[in-house]
Design an enzyme around this catalytic site. Structure first.
Site, PDB file in Angstrom:
ATOM      1  N   ALA A 282      10.592   2.605  -5.990  1.00 21.63           N
ATOM      2  CA  ALA A 282       9.063   2.101  -6.177  1.00 21.63           C
ATOM      3  C   ALA A 282       8.458   2.037  -7.716  1.00 21.63           C
ATOM      4  CB  ALA A 282       7.838   2.531  -5.514  1.00 21.63           C
ATOM      5  N   ASP A 283       8.280   1.021  -8.172  1.00 23.81           N
ATOM      6  CA  ASP A 283       7.637   1.102  -9.418  1.00 23.81           C
ATOM      7  C   ASP A 283       5.691   0.501  -9.650  1.00 23.81           C
ATOM      8  OD1 ASP A 283       7.900   1.462 -12.407  1.00 23.81           O
ATOM      9  OD2 ASP A 283       7.693  -0.439 -12.664  1.00 23.81           O
ATOM     10  N   THR A 284       5.132   1.515 -10.133  1.00 28.92           N
ATOM     11  CA  THR A 284       3.656   0.251 -10.348  1.00 28.92           C
ATOM     12  C   THR A 284       3.003   0.484 -11.552  1.00 28.92           C
ATOM     13  OG1 THR A 284       3.270   2.326  -8.788  1.00 28.92           O
ATOM     14  CG2 THR A 284       1.572   1.490  -9.852  1.00 28.92           C
TER      15      THR A 284
END
Length: 205
Positions: A84-86
């Site tokens: 994931a990347d935020t």
């Protein structure tokens, strides 16, 4: 250290984020963290002219692909792999992780009294295919004064976090309201993650 009584992992988490691990534990999903080496050079650079929304999706995909390659290189058992990347986006600009205290103060003062977006892209590599979902949350931050921003930075909480704040920590007092996913702002939107897991026949407890 895992014990003999720990359940067998059902997927790999290609992330060092303790928050993402806690969120997977919250939904009862046994997993193993893969410490995937970062690529050389700048951390997750944004390409010239790349829209912020495209950037976060690309970086999540790249993390998943690197994680799967690492799994193969290490000859680890074949399991689905989650990455994931935020990122925080203000007026179309990516606000990443602060480089230092001054950078964190600058970011927080820009976010003060404004509405911004938090995009979290989730990528799941399973059965030789990459599956993706994105959570987009609107966040309203109340006006902050420079003294409270400096005190917050002195706590150490802003570092290593997109936009220089953690909604699950002290900065909860800064957030007036959100429209979207609270866990997405934390770093792993559980609704979207569960939908991806269901897509590859991983049932939650």
């Amino acid at each position: 250290m895992p014990s003999d009584r720990d359940p067998a992992p059902r997927l790999y988490l290609a992330s060092a984020s303790p928050r993402r691990r806690e969120l997977l534990m919250q939904i009862g999903l046994a997993h193993r963290v893969l410490d995937v080496p970062s690529p050389p050079g700048e951390d997750e650079p944004q390409h010239a002219g790349e829209p912020a929304a495209d950037y976060v999706r690309r970086t999540a995909r790249e993390k998943a692909v690197r994680g799967e390659q690492y799994r193969q290189d290490m000859n680890l058992p074949r399991l689905p792999l989650l990455a994931a990347d935020t990122t925080v986006i203000l007026d179309g600009e990516v606000l990443g992780k602060p480089a230092d205290r001054d950078h964190a103060i600058h970011m927080l003062m820009r976010l003060s009294g404004s509405r911004h977006e938090v995009h979290t892209a989730v990528a799941l590599f399973a059965h030789d295919r990459l599956h993706e979902k994105v959570s987009i949350t609107q966040v309203w931050m109340r006006p902050l004064d420079s003294d409270e921003v400096r005190r917050y930075c002195d706590s150490g909480e802003p570092y290593g976090k997109a936009g220089a704040y953690g909604i699950q920590g002290l900065a909860a007092a800064f957030i007036e309201r959100i429209d979207g996913s609270y866990t997405g702002v934390m770093g792993l939107p559980l609704f979207e993650t569960a939908a991806l897991l269901q897509r590859v026949d991983i049932a939650l407890p």
